[in-house]
Design an enzyme around this catalytic site. Structure first.
Site, PDB file in Angstrom:
ATOM      1  N   ILE A 161       1.094  -1.247  -0.243  1.00  0.00           N
ATOM      2  CA  ILE A 161       0.012   0.157  -0.066  1.00  0.00           C
ATOM      3  C   ILE A 161       0.856   1.053   0.040  1.00  0.00           C
ATOM      4  O   ILE A 161       0.113   2.316  -0.493  1.00  0.00           O
ATOM      5  CB  ILE A 161      -1.011  -0.477   1.221  1.00  0.00           C
ATOM      6  CG1 ILE A 161      -2.095  -0.986   0.827  1.00  0.00           C
ATOM      7  CG2 ILE A 161      -1.789   1.006   1.609  1.00  0.00           C
ATOM      8  CD1 ILE A 161      -2.690  -1.432   1.947  1.00  0.00           C
ATOM      9  N   PRO A 211       1.054  -2.421  10.100  1.00  0.00           N
ATOM     10  CA  PRO A 211       0.522  -3.636  11.171  1.00  0.00           C
ATOM     11  C   PRO A 211       0.094  -3.136  12.634  1.00  0.00           C
ATOM     12  O   PRO A 211       1.423  -2.244  13.340  1.00  0.00           O
ATOM     13  CB  PRO A 211       0.886  -5.014  11.196  1.00  0.00           C
ATOM     14  CG  PRO A 211       2.330  -4.657  10.499  1.00  0.00           C
ATOM     15  CD  PRO A 211       2.650  -3.492   9.968  1.00  0.00           C
ATOM     16  N   SER A 238      -4.080   2.754   8.294  1.00  0.00           N
ATOM     17  CA  SER A 238      -3.926   1.844   8.780  1.00  0.00           C
ATOM     18  C   SER A 238      -4.485   0.718   9.750  1.00  0.00           C
ATOM     19  O   SER A 238      -5.568   0.521   9.916  1.00  0.00           O
ATOM     20  CB  SER A 238      -2.289   1.582   8.768  1.00  0.00           C
ATOM     21  OG  SER A 238      -1.826   0.263   9.593  1.00  0.00           O
ATOM     22  N   ARG A 239      -4.207   1.451  11.421  1.00  0.00           N
ATOM     23  CA  ARG A 239      -4.832   0.965  12.360  1.00  0.00           C
ATOM     24  C   ARG A 239      -5.263   2.242  12.888  1.00  0.00           C
ATOM     25  O   ARG A 239      -3.864   3.158  13.679  1.00  0.00           O
ATOM     26  CB  ARG A 239      -4.452  -0.346  12.881  1.00  0.00           C
ATOM     27  CG  ARG A 239      -4.431  -1.507  12.257  1.00  0.00           C
ATOM     28  CD  ARG A 239      -5.819  -1.415  11.953  1.00  0.00           C
ATOM     29  NE  ARG A 239      -6.678  -2.774  12.013  1.00  0.00           N
ATOM     30  CZ  ARG A 239      -6.488  -3.172  10.278  1.00  0.00           C
ATOM     31  NH1 ARG A 239      -6.621  -2.127   9.326  1.00  0.00           N
ATOM     32  NH2 ARG A 239      -7.370  -4.646   9.698  1.00  0.00           N
ATOM     33  N   ASP A 263      -8.826   6.760   8.539  1.00  0.00           N
ATOM     34  CA  ASP A 263     -10.215   6.205   8.363  1.00  0.00           C
ATOM     35  C   ASP A 263     -10.615   5.311   9.932  1.00  0.00           C
ATOM     36  O   ASP A 263     -11.085   4.071   9.497  1.00  0.00           O
ATOM     37  CB  ASP A 263      -9.830   5.795   7.024  1.00  0.00           C
ATOM     38  CG  ASP A 263     -11.404   4.537   6.583  1.00  0.00           C
ATOM     39  OD1 ASP A 263     -11.921   4.897   6.558  1.00  0.00           O
ATOM     40  OD2 ASP A 263     -11.203   3.682   6.412  1.00  0.00           O
ATOM     41  N   GLU A 268     -13.330   0.545  17.540  1.00  0.00           N
ATOM     42  CA  GLU A 268     -14.595   1.294  15.819  1.00  0.00           C
ATOM     43  C   GLU A 268     -15.880  -0.144  16.881  1.00  0.00           C
ATOM     44  O   GLU A 268     -15.736  -1.122  16.799  1.00  0.00           O
ATOM     45  CB  GLU A 268     -13.831   1.030  14.848  1.00  0.00           C
ATOM     46  CG  GLU A 268     -13.202   1.007  15.136  1.00  0.00           C
ATOM     47  CD  GLU A 268     -12.170   0.896  13.102  1.00  0.00           C
ATOM     48  OE1 GLU A 268     -10.417   2.412  12.898  1.00  0.00           O
ATOM     49  OE2 GLU A 268     -12.149   0.168  12.618  1.00  0.00           O
ATOM     50  N   HIS A 287     -14.452   3.799   8.398  1.00  0.00           N
ATOM     51  CA  HIS A 287     -13.758   1.989   8.122  1.00  0.00           C
ATOM     52  C   HIS A 287     -14.142   2.167   7.165  1.00  0.00           C
ATOM     53  O   HIS A 287     -14.324   0.763   6.712  1.00  0.00           O
ATOM     54  CB  HIS A 287     -13.409   1.947   9.410  1.00  0.00           C
ATOM     55  CG  HIS A 287     -12.078   0.498   9.584  1.00  0.00           C
ATOM     56  ND1 HIS A 287     -11.872  -0.214  10.166  1.00  0.00           N
ATOM     57  CD2 HIS A 287     -11.368   0.440   8.711  1.00  0.00           C
ATOM     58  CE1 HIS A 287     -10.928  -0.331  10.079  1.00  0.00           C
ATOM     59  NE2 HIS A 287     -10.715  -0.979   8.541  1.00  0.00           N
TER      60      HIS A 287
END
Length: 321
Positions: A161, A211, A238-239, A263, A268, A287
């Site tokens: 990505i 990650p 990503s996270r 995002d 969440e 997301h």
């Protein structure tokens, strides 16, 4: 072969078909499963030999209570919801879905950055509300706009990505630098590998592409932000756990950060007390970078192929080997 999907709605709210998986066994699909209710998760897995999950955790306790379980399919690239060590100890195969959303997430990274730089949404709303027809000038802008050409974008992580984001950055005439925890050559004379400290020091835009593991949790914290240039733009597709959300909110509110586009958040759906909701110049989306139908179709296709290879005795994308 008994199979169960614990939270299928996110991947397939009705516009895709489960037929590919149904060809390999008796499939039960639940749209959602409470991630906090281990009793319910165990009950729904029951005697299934294969379970599929996106965000429902499969813990050691759950594996212990479901001895028929032989395979866990994760409907995502990240697999931090699975206790990998417990799966290894029990010989359970855990397959993720790599690379399905490379182009979609790279596209969305730029959607966030371009919205911050050009403020299209804000000015569209302004025009719709009558500001342009009531203007005495042929033009106006509600906030300073930003040209990206000549700026430096720093990529933390340099997987597929990030590499796609870098290619787009070159089209915008930006300089590209990156940090990867293991040295990783870019193969390009236009893209430079640097230390994390140098990336913080030189970047006008920083985009996260690593990650979420224990060593990356809240890597963007007050200390990291203090090392960055003033007026930097931070992007996270990503996270959510990669950032200390309070520190980022503080950086936005005190002007150290120009903007934050994300995002993802740490919990969440987002909680009402999340400090980012009231922070200045913060752009949040629910997301959805992975969600174009083309990307979800690709994800499901890879999930089916993962099952096929597992049943053939040649598991692929096994992160628990």
């Amino acid at each position: 072969m008994k199979m169960v999907i614990l939270d299928g709605y996110g991947l397939n709210p009705g516009d895709l078909s489960w037929k590919g998986l149904e060809e390999y066994g008796e499939l039960t699909v639940f749209d959602r499963t409470d991630i906090t209710d281990n009793t319910l998760i165990i009950e729904r897995i029951g005697k299934s030999e294969m379970v599929f999950t996106n965000k429902v955790p499969i813990t050691d306790e759950i594996m212990e209570a479901c001895p028929s379980l032989k395979y866990v399919g994760v409907f995502a690239t990240g697999y931090n919801v699975i206790d990998i060590e417990a799966a290894k100890a029990r010989g359970i195969v855990v397959s993720n879905i790599p690379s399905y959303g490379t182009d979609a997430v790279a596209q969305f990274t730029w959607a966030l950055l371009l919205e911050i730089a050009s403020q299209v949404g804000r000015h569209n709303q302004s025009v719709a509300s009558g500001d342009w027809e009531n203007s005495i000038d042929f033009t106006y802008w509600k906030t300073p706009l930003l040209e990206l050409a000549g700026k430096t974008i720093g990529l933390i992580g340099y997987g597929k990505i990030a590499q796609a984001v870098a290619e787009i950055a070159r089209a915008f005439k930006m300089s590209v630098i990156y940090y990867n925890h293991r040295p990783k050559e870019s193969g390009s004379t236009f893209i430079k590998q640097v230390t994390l400290e140098e990336l913080y020091e030189k970047s006008d835009v920083i985009s996260l592409h690593v990650p979420q593991f224990s060593e990356t949790m809240e890597m963007i914290n007050e200390e990291a932000i203090n090392q960055m240039k003033s007026d930097v733009i931070l992007i996270n597709t990503s996270r959510g756990g990669l950032i200390d959300e309070q520190a980022v909110a503080d950086g936005l509110n005190n002007g150290k950060l120009r903007a934050y586009g994300a995002d993802v958040v740490s919990h969440e759906p987002i909680l009402s007390e999340n400090p980012l909701l009231k922070a200045k110049n913060c752009y949040l989306t629910p997301h959805i970078a992975w969600a174009p139908v083309e990307a979800r179709e690709r994800l499901l296709s890879i999930a089916v192929e993962n099952v096929k290879q597992f049943l053939n005795g040649t598991p692929q994308n096994n992160v628990a080997n």
